[in-house]
Design a protein around this motif. Structure first.
Motif, mmCIF file in Angstrom:
data_model
loop_
_atom_site.group_PDB
_atom_site.id
_atom_site.type_symbol
_atom_site.label_atom_id
_atom_site.label_comp_id
_atom_site.label_asym_id
_atom_site.label_seq_id
_atom_site.Cartn_x
_atom_site.Cartn_y
_atom_site.Cartn_z
ATOM 1 N N UNK A 46 0.814 -1.225 0.000
ATOM 2 C CA UNK A 46 0.000 0.000 0.000
ATOM 3 C C UNK A 46 0.847 1.275 0.000
ATOM 4 N N UNK A 47 1.974 1.210 0.698
ATOM 5 C CA UNK A 47 2.837 2.396 0.778
ATOM 6 C C UNK A 47 3.408 2.780 -0.581
ATOM 7 N N UNK A 50 0.245 4.879 -5.477
ATOM 8 C CA UNK A 50 -0.258 6.252 -5.468
ATOM 9 C C UNK A 50 -1.441 6.326 -6.410
ATOM 10 N N UNK A 60 -13.840 11.271 -6.663
ATOM 11 C CA UNK A 60 -13.926 11.237 -5.203
ATOM 12 C C UNK A 60 -13.385 9.918 -4.655
ATOM 13 N N UNK A 62 -10.537 8.616 -4.583
ATOM 14 C CA UNK A 62 -9.252 8.640 -3.861
ATOM 15 C C UNK A 62 -9.420 8.922 -2.370
ATOM 16 N N UNK A 63 -10.500 9.592 -2.013
ATOM 17 C CA UNK A 63 -10.704 9.896 -0.595
ATOM 18 C C UNK A 63 -10.966 8.655 0.254
ATOM 19 N N UNK A 66 -7.048 3.651 1.058
ATOM 20 C CA UNK A 66 -5.895 3.918 1.910
ATOM 21 C C UNK A 66 -4.558 3.711 1.185
ATOM 22 N N UNK A 67 -4.272 4.632 0.257
ATOM 23 C CA UNK A 67 -2.968 4.620 -0.410
ATOM 24 C C UNK A 67 -2.405 6.035 -0.301
ATOM 25 N N UNK A 68 -1.365 6.322 -1.055
ATOM 26 C CA UNK A 68 -0.943 7.716 -1.192
ATOM 27 C C UNK A 68 -1.912 8.307 -2.215
ATOM 28 N N UNK A 69 -2.745 9.249 -1.807
ATOM 29 C CA UNK A 69 -3.781 9.703 -2.738
ATOM 30 C C UNK A 69 -3.726 11.207 -2.974
ATOM 31 N N UNK A 70 -4.022 11.548 -4.207
ATOM 32 C CA UNK A 70 -3.891 12.931 -4.656
ATOM 33 C C UNK A 70 -5.154 13.278 -5.456
ATOM 34 N N UNK A 71 -5.966 14.139 -4.886
ATOM 35 C CA UNK A 71 -7.213 14.565 -5.534
ATOM 36 C C UNK A 71 -6.930 15.923 -6.137
ATOM 37 N N UNK A 72 -6.877 16.028 -7.441
ATOM 38 C CA UNK A 72 -6.269 17.205 -8.077
ATOM 39 C C UNK A 72 -7.311 18.165 -8.660
#
Ligand code: SF4
Lengths: 273, 382
Positions: A46-47, A50, A60, A62-63, A66-72
């Motif tokens: 998981x780490x 991305x 939505x 990505x919210x 549970x990963x590295x998430x980026x909502x752009x």
């Protein structure tokens, strides 16, 4: 590998972030679940994953995970993801986007990411409409269908996103639907495994803003439509007479070719003694 | 000064040398005159230090990729000019709200629109502050020589990292393309600041929790992707966990903190030059390329017996209010010379006009304001 849905939820969904904002009957949850299953099947750390999204109902997603998430910003997810991947090529970078997000405002970023063949897997949740803003037509709304900005029927021609991605240079292209969730999982797995740009179209159902306006019935009816109107590429290739008016699903293109960050690394390596 | 070297260099070249020396390892951009050398030299020199260059499809993508690169932990930058800067505003706003450190160099050209691609201008002063929508922080630095371009690009990176915010490096074509002696410093002499990273266990980390905030900078730690923290970064107004909220109080406090962290720490990065101001009765305020003419004008006016000095802001945003008010209290008149129709002038007027007269010397022909033009105005000409 886990198959139990609640185990997957526990392992991959963020504590306290559910319930999601999607409407009852929306296909997006099924598509997101296919992504999570694919990641689980591949046993990714998981780490090291991305997930980047743009703006819209799909984005939505990505919210919740549970990963590295980026909502752009709207349309730019693939460009953000390109930065992440180039900066850290060891990461598995996945984009979750919508049809309007990736092919209208973000069309330029999509085609150039395909051309670069950078190792990103883009999953387009295609609901054929702008859902979040209330049902305006998108580049994938079928010609003739209704939308709030096409009150007299849509005169725009419909975009085939998979053909677009393949034409622009994506090295893995696949399509499945919210009904064909298992197949979608496999396609996403293969897309992630492909060292290069992979484009997976996941056809969703939006009963709220597309279905209602076009009298497509409820979610079950819309999913049944997908069940009855898709044909797998392998069958379609053998029996072209069955293809008319059908949506072709399955692995549409698979042709590995040199990947961007690996090619760039050969330049960096030249300067190391 | 042990291993420092001297060479003849262009402003744009000094900018990239300084950036790489300051730790820049990621550049994404789209070529545009007169900033093109910044992309070219990044492409050439970054791989030599293990850094990454990306030529993106447009400026929207460039700014997006820069944010992505920064989230992955690299010191990231882009460079552009006029129209490109306009296109970057959307994602620049994202970097403000999501607090992503990065540097945006704008080698200004004449505008609006495609304008004067190869001519100098200072027409983006206001855009550097108010270009993106909404209330947001803005730090912008403006160098006045090739050497300074080299020095302050490092400062721009350090401020970006320290305050977790985009920093605009506002150059102009005159500085970008002129050649001067450049002292390239020994790497050991270059100060490099890095964003604060969390030290607690990932489970314990709450992105915007007050208990992790540095009281002075008002900034929270920022872990890079891939280091185990699995944070969610969004351009939506977020609560202390980093997830979207519509809570009115939380939203208001967030925007206020973003602005406060810059406005209230201005003393930490108030950079300026004062020239012959000790006994001055009149002062010229000028920055970037125009400050070169202003200095020459001051020298010549002094030779004629006039008590004139120069104030040159390097920190152009936030406004150096305190210093400008002090100056206004001392002199009879302030002239603001700039290559636009008065963008900085109106700011100076806002804070100084209670204390002294403020006069604009402006030019938008795509030519540098000459020392003579400044002299004539100070001598009472129109
Ligand atoms: S508007 Fe449509 S796509 Fe959006 S959440 Fe509702 S059903 Fe899903």
């Amino acid at each position: 590998m886990m198959n139990n849905c609640s185990d997957l939820t526990q392992k991959y969904y963020r504590d306290g972030k559910l319930p999601h904002i999607w409407c009852p009957g929306c296909g997006h949850g099924i598509l997101l679940n296919a992504l999570v299953r694919a990641i689980d099947n591949l046993g990714l750390d998981k780490d090291n994953v991305c997930v980047v999204s743009g703006i819209g109902c799909s984005s939505r997603a990505t919210g919740y995970i549970d990963f590295n998430t980026l909502h752009t910003t709207h349309g730019r997810a693939i460009a953000y993801a390109t930065g992440v991947k180039h900066a850290n090529p060891d990461m598995t970078v996945i984009v979750v986007t919508g049809d309007g997000d990736c092919s209208a405002i973000g069309g330029n970023h999509l085609i150039h990411a395909c051309r670069r063949n950078i190792d990103i897997t883009t999953i387009c949740f295609n609901n054929n409409i702008y859902g979040m803003t209330g049902g305006q037509f998108s580049p994938t709304t079928p010609t003739g269908d209704f939308a709030t900005t096409a009150p007299h029927g849509n005169v725009d021609r419909t975009f085939d996103l998979c053909s677009l991605a393949q034409g622009a240079g994506a090295t893995y292209v696949g399509r499945a639907t919210a009904y064909h969730a298992t197949q979608l999982t496999t396609l996403i797995e293969n897309g992630i495994k492909n060292k290069g740009f992979s484009f997976i179209e996941g056809i969703s159902v939006c009963p709220t803003n597309y279905g209602r306006k076009n009298k497509k019935g409820d979610s079950v009816k819309m999913l049944t439509y997908l069940k009855d109107n898709c044909i797998d590429k392998k069958i379609a290739d053998k029996k072209p007479e069955l293809v008319e008016n059908k949506i072709i699903i399955g692995e549409l293109y698979n042709n590995p070719s040199p990947e961007y960050t690996e090619c760039y690394k050969t330049i960096i390596d030249k300067f190391q003694d | 000064m042990s291993n420092s070297k001297y060479k003849l260099a262009q402003g744009n070249e000094a900018c990239i040398e300084g950036a790489i020396a300051a730790g820049m390892r990621f550049f994404a951009g789209y070529p545009i005159t007169p900033s093109t050398e910044l992309a070219e030299l990044s492409a050439k020199n970054l791989p030599k230090v293990g850094g990454k260059f990306l030529q993106m499809e447009d400026e929207l993508a460039s700014m997006a990729a820069v944010i992505g690169g920064s989230c992955a932990g690299l010191k990231s930058m882009t460079a552009t000019s006029g129209p490109g800067f306009s296109l970057m505003q959307e994602n620049l706003g994202y970097a403000c709200l999501a607090e992503i450190p990065c540097v945006i160099v704008n080698v200004q050209r004449g505008g609006p629109s495609t304008g004067l691609p190869t001519s100098p201008s200072q027409g983006d002063v206001m855009q550097a502050k108010w270009g993106t929508h909404g209330d947001h922080p803005a730090i912008a630095l403006t160098p006045g020589s090739v050497q300074e371009t080299y020095e302050f690009i490092g400062t721009a990176f350090n401020l970006a990292e320290k305050y977790r915010t985009p920093v605009v490096y506002l150059m102009d074509e005159t500085i970008g393309h002129m050649r001067e002696k450049l002292m390239v410093k020994d790497p050991s002499e270059i100060e490099q600041l890095h964003r604060v990273k969390p030290t607690c266990e990932p489970k314990e980390f709450v992105q915007y929790d007050d208990k992790f905030m540095d009281e002075k900078t008002m900034v929270h730690p920022l872990p890079a992707f891939g280091t185990g923290y699995r944070i969610h970064i969004t351009g939506l107004t977020h609560d202390k966990t980093g997830f979207p909220t519509n809570d009115n109080e939380v939203s208001g406090k967030l925007v206020e903190r973003l602005c406060d962290k810059v406005e209230k720490n201005i003393d930490d990065f108030s950079y300026y030059e004062e020239y012959k101001l000790e006994d001055a009765e009149e002062a010229v305020i000028a920055f970037g390329g125009v400050s070169r003419s202003a200095k020459q004008a001051v020298i010549e006016l002094r030779n004629e017996g006039k008590k004139v000095g120069m104030f040159r802001p390097i920190t152009i945003w936030p406004l150096l209010e305190k210093q400008i008010i002090d100056l206004a209290k001392k002199v009879k008149r302030i002239y603001v010379a700039e290559m636009n129709l008065g963008q900085y002038f109106y700011e100076v007027q806002r804070v100084a006009s209670n204390y002294c007269e403020v006069v604009l010397i402006s030019k938008v022909t795509g030519e540098l304001i000459t020392p003579n033009e400044i002299k004539q105005r100070v001598n009472g000409g129109k």
